[in-house]
Design a protein around this motif. Sequence first.
Motif, PDB file in Angstrom:
ATOM      1  N   HIS A   1     -16.002   6.768  -2.419  1.00  0.00           N
ATOM      2  CA  HIS A   1     -15.711   5.723  -1.671  1.00  0.00           C
ATOM      3  C   HIS A   1     -15.033   4.489  -2.525  1.00  0.00           C
ATOM      4  CE1 HIS A   1     -19.105   7.252   0.696  1.00  0.00           C
ATOM      5  NE2 HIS A   1     -18.340   6.991   1.700  1.00  0.00           N
ATOM      6  N   PHE A   2     -15.412   4.419  -3.722  1.00  0.00           N
ATOM      7  CA  PHE A   2     -14.638   3.628  -4.833  1.00  0.00           C
ATOM      8  C   PHE A   2     -13.315   4.291  -5.117  1.00  0.00           C
ATOM      9  CE2 PHE A   2     -19.168   2.329  -5.451  1.00  0.00           C
ATOM     10  CZ  PHE A   2     -18.862   0.782  -5.463  1.00  0.00           C
ATOM     11  N   THR A   3     -13.131   5.495  -5.195  1.00  0.00           N
ATOM     12  CA  THR A   3     -12.076   6.341  -5.593  1.00  0.00           C
ATOM     13  C   THR A   3     -10.840   5.966  -4.286  1.00  0.00           C
ATOM     14  OG1 THR A   3     -12.915   7.902  -6.618  1.00  0.00           O
ATOM     15  CG2 THR A   3     -10.692   8.506  -5.745  1.00  0.00           C
ATOM     16  N   ARG A   4     -11.249   5.915  -3.225  1.00  0.00           N
ATOM     17  CA  ARG A   4     -10.681   5.395  -1.706  1.00  0.00           C
ATOM     18  C   ARG A   4     -10.179   4.133  -1.994  1.00  0.00           C
ATOM     19  NH1 ARG A   4      -9.704   8.062   3.174  1.00  0.00           N
ATOM     20  NH2 ARG A   4      -9.716   9.687   1.882  1.00  0.00           N
ATOM     21  N   TRP A   5     -11.205   3.065  -2.119  1.00  0.00           N
ATOM     22  CA  TRP A   5     -10.789   1.700  -2.260  1.00  0.00           C
ATOM     23  C   TRP A   5      -9.742   1.454  -3.300  1.00  0.00           C
ATOM     24  CZ3 TRP A   5     -10.860  -1.937  -6.067  1.00  0.00           C
ATOM     25  CH2 TRP A   5     -10.837  -3.212  -5.601  1.00  0.00           C
ATOM     26  N   MET A   6      -9.891   2.190  -4.232  1.00  0.00           N
ATOM     27  CA  MET A   6      -8.856   2.028  -5.651  1.00  0.00           C
ATOM     28  C   MET A   6      -7.516   2.328  -5.053  1.00  0.00           C
ATOM     29  SD  MET A   6      -8.810   0.433  -8.266  1.00  0.00           S
ATOM     30  CE  MET A   6      -7.158  -0.022  -8.572  1.00  0.00           C
ATOM     31  N   GLU A   7      -7.514   3.624  -4.346  1.00  0.00           N
ATOM     32  CA  GLU A   7      -6.350   4.300  -3.956  1.00  0.00           C
ATOM     33  C   GLU A   7      -5.486   3.394  -2.986  1.00  0.00           C
ATOM     34  OE1 GLU A   7      -7.247   8.091  -1.965  1.00  0.00           O
ATOM     35  OE2 GLU A   7      -7.726   8.858  -3.743  1.00  0.00           O
ATOM     36  N   ILE A   8      -6.324   2.671  -2.163  1.00  0.00           N
ATOM     37  CA  ILE A   8      -5.555   1.782  -1.114  1.00  0.00           C
ATOM     38  C   ILE A   8      -5.204   0.360  -1.698  1.00  0.00           C
ATOM     39  CG2 ILE A   8      -6.335   0.371   0.858  1.00  0.00           C
ATOM     40  CD1 ILE A   8      -8.493   2.638   1.838  1.00  0.00           C
ATOM     41  N   PHE A   9      -6.027  -0.090  -2.826  1.00  0.00           N
ATOM     42  CA  PHE A   9      -5.668  -1.254  -3.403  1.00  0.00           C
ATOM     43  C   PHE A   9      -4.658  -1.090  -4.166  1.00  0.00           C
ATOM     44  CE2 PHE A   9      -6.339  -4.420  -6.968  1.00  0.00           C
ATOM     45  CZ  PHE A   9      -6.369  -5.611  -6.136  1.00  0.00           C
ATOM     46  N   THR A  10      -4.414  -0.141  -4.979  1.00  0.00           N
ATOM     47  CA  THR A  10      -3.242   0.274  -5.752  1.00  0.00           C
ATOM     48  C   THR A  10      -2.165   0.590  -4.999  1.00  0.00           C
ATOM     49  OG1 THR A  10      -4.492   1.230  -7.784  1.00  0.00           O
ATOM     50  CG2 THR A  10      -2.083   1.894  -7.343  1.00  0.00           C
ATOM     51  N   ASN A  11      -2.098   1.204  -3.960  1.00  0.00           N
ATOM     52  CA  ASN A  11      -0.991   1.474  -2.961  1.00  0.00           C
ATOM     53  C   ASN A  11      -0.657  -0.005  -2.474  1.00  0.00           C
ATOM     54  OD1 ASN A  11      -1.076   4.163  -3.528  1.00  0.00           O
ATOM     55  ND2 ASN A  11      -2.033   4.571  -1.828  1.00  0.00           N
ATOM     56  N   THR A  12      -1.349  -0.914  -2.267  1.00  0.00           N
ATOM     57  CA  THR A  12      -1.344  -2.191  -1.544  1.00  0.00           C
ATOM     58  C   THR A  12      -0.612  -2.923  -2.669  1.00  0.00           C
ATOM     59  OG1 THR A  12      -3.132  -2.051   0.065  1.00  0.00           O
ATOM     60  CG2 THR A  12      -2.179  -4.096  -0.373  1.00  0.00           C
ATOM     61  N   VAL A  13      -0.849  -2.972  -3.699  1.00  0.00           N
ATOM     62  CA  VAL A  13      -0.360  -4.085  -4.644  1.00  0.00           C
ATOM     63  C   VAL A  13       0.971  -3.323  -5.003  1.00  0.00           C
ATOM     64  CG1 VAL A  13      -0.365  -4.490  -7.194  1.00  0.00           C
ATOM     65  CG2 VAL A  13      -2.639  -4.351  -5.830  1.00  0.00           C
ATOM     66  N   ASP A  14       1.266  -2.194  -5.216  1.00  0.00           N
ATOM     67  CA  ASP A  14       2.438  -1.549  -5.438  1.00  0.00           C
ATOM     68  C   ASP A  14       3.480  -1.705  -4.267  1.00  0.00           C
ATOM     69  OD1 ASP A  14       1.800  -0.734  -8.000  1.00  0.00           O
ATOM     70  OD2 ASP A  14       1.344   1.494  -7.440  1.00  0.00           O
ATOM     71  N   SER A  15       2.958  -1.773  -3.219  1.00  0.00           N
ATOM     72  CA  SER A  15       4.033  -1.863  -2.058  1.00  0.00           C
ATOM     73  C   SER A  15       4.438  -3.432  -1.747  1.00  0.00           C
ATOM     74  CB  SER A  15       3.213  -1.212  -0.607  1.00  0.00           C
ATOM     75  OG  SER A  15       2.362  -2.694  -0.262  1.00  0.00           O
ATOM     76  N   LEU A  16       3.713  -4.437  -2.207  1.00  0.00           N
ATOM     77  CA  LEU A  16       3.814  -5.667  -2.268  1.00  0.00           C
ATOM     78  C   LEU A  16       4.698  -6.385  -3.553  1.00  0.00           C
ATOM     79  CD1 LEU A  16       0.723  -6.808  -0.017  1.00  0.00           C
ATOM     80  CD2 LEU A  16       3.030  -6.313   0.622  1.00  0.00           C
ATOM     81  N   PHE A  17       4.030  -6.073  -4.700  1.00  0.00           N
ATOM     82  CA  PHE A  17       4.380  -6.891  -5.875  1.00  0.00           C
ATOM     83  C   PHE A  17       4.794  -5.870  -7.192  1.00  0.00           C
ATOM     84  CE2 PHE A  17       1.146  -9.084  -3.502  1.00  0.00           C
ATOM     85  CZ  PHE A  17       2.078 -10.328  -3.277  1.00  0.00           C
ATOM     86  N   VAL A  18       5.424  -6.588  -8.069  1.00  0.00           N
ATOM     87  CA  VAL A  18       5.707  -5.743  -9.209  1.00  0.00           C
ATOM     88  C   VAL A  18       5.793  -6.793 -10.281  1.00  0.00           C
ATOM     89  CG1 VAL A  18       8.251  -6.052  -8.904  1.00  0.00           C
ATOM     90  CG2 VAL A  18       7.160  -4.150 -10.541  1.00  0.00           C
ATOM     91  N   GLY A  19       4.971  -6.601 -11.578  1.00  0.00           N
ATOM     92  CA  GLY A  19       5.069  -7.428 -12.609  1.00  0.00           C
ATOM     93  C   GLY A  19       3.729  -7.474 -13.180  1.00  0.00           C
ATOM     94  N   SER A  20       3.515  -8.245 -14.236  1.00  0.00           N
ATOM     95  CA  SER A  20       2.170  -8.491 -15.228  1.00  0.00           C
ATOM     96  C   SER A  20       1.248  -8.526 -14.291  1.00  0.00           C
ATOM     97  CB  SER A  20       2.462  -9.267 -16.447  1.00  0.00           C
ATOM     98  OG  SER A  20       2.807 -10.322 -16.006  1.00  0.00           O
ATOM     99  N   LEU A  21       1.163  -9.613 -13.486  1.00  0.00           N
ATOM    100  CA  LEU A  21      -0.159  -9.931 -12.678  1.00  0.00           C
ATOM    101  C   LEU A  21      -0.352  -8.729 -11.656  1.00  0.00           C
ATOM    102  CD1 LEU A  21      -0.049 -13.833 -12.372  1.00  0.00           C
ATOM    103  CD2 LEU A  21      -1.291 -12.593 -13.769  1.00  0.00           C
ATOM    104  N   ALA A  22       0.531  -8.241 -11.164  1.00  0.00           N
ATOM    105  CA  ALA A  22       0.172  -6.954 -10.251  1.00  0.00           C
ATOM    106  C   ALA A  22      -0.417  -5.950 -10.880  1.00  0.00           C
ATOM    107  CB  ALA A  22       1.895  -6.684  -9.674  1.00  0.00           C
ATOM    108  N   GLU A  23       0.181  -5.920 -12.330  1.00  0.00           N
ATOM    109  CA  GLU A  23      -0.727  -4.654 -13.138  1.00  0.00           C
ATOM    110  C   GLU A  23      -1.969  -5.147 -13.494  1.00  0.00           C
ATOM    111  OE1 GLU A  23       0.571  -1.620 -13.560  1.00  0.00           O
ATOM    112  OE2 GLU A  23       2.138  -2.372 -12.047  1.00  0.00           O
ATOM    113  N   GLU A  24      -2.102  -6.334 -13.753  1.00  0.00           N
ATOM    114  CA  GLU A  24      -3.512  -7.012 -14.028  1.00  0.00           C
ATOM    115  C   GLU A  24      -4.343  -6.769 -12.874  1.00  0.00           C
ATOM    116  OE1 GLU A  24      -6.447  -9.139 -16.171  1.00  0.00           O
ATOM    117  OE2 GLU A  24      -4.613  -8.089 -16.855  1.00  0.00           O
ATOM    118  N   ALA A  25      -3.805  -7.044 -11.725  1.00  0.00           N
ATOM    119  CA  ALA A  25      -4.843  -7.067 -10.439  1.00  0.00           C
ATOM    120  C   ALA A  25      -5.138  -5.334  -9.990  1.00  0.00           C
ATOM    121  CB  ALA A  25      -3.845  -7.318  -9.069  1.00  0.00           C
TER     122      ALA A  25
END
Length: 130
Positions: A79-103
Motif C-alpha cells: 500500500h505504501f509502495t502504491r501511495w509513493m507511485e501515485i505521489f511521484t507520478n503526480t509530482v512529476d506530472s505537475l512540477f519540475v525543480g528542487s522543491l518537486a524533488e524535495e516533495a
Amino acid sequence: MTNKDITNIEDIKLLVDTFYSNVRKDELIGSIFDEKIGDRWPEHLEKMYRFWQTVLLDEHTYSGSPFPPHKQLPVEKEHFTRWMEIFTNTVDSLFVGSLAEEAKLRGQNMAVMFNHKIEYFRHEAKHPLL
C-alpha cells in the motif's frame, strides 16, 4: 507548456488535490482512504495543504503529529509502495525543480517511516513486553 517548481500555496493545493483525486480512484488504496476519511475530505485536504506548506515552503501553518491517525490503518508495504507511485507520478506530472524533488524525497521518507512504525506497533500488540 513547461512545468515549473512548487513555489506557493496554490501549487501545494494543486499537488494535494490532484494527488488525492488519483488516490481515490486507485483500486488498491482508494477504499482505505475513503473508509478512514469518510465525509471529512475537505478537512483532510486543508490539513494536507498546511502540512506540505510547512514542509516544502517553510511557512509554518501545520502543527501536530502526522503519524497517530495512521497507526491503526489496515495497510502493508504494498500500500505504501502504491501511495509513493501515485505521489511521484503526480509530482512529476505537475512540477519540475528542487522543491518537486524535495516533495518526492519527503514523501518517500514518510512512507518508509509510517510503514516501519505500523509494523512495529502491530508486533508490539502481538508480543507485549511483560
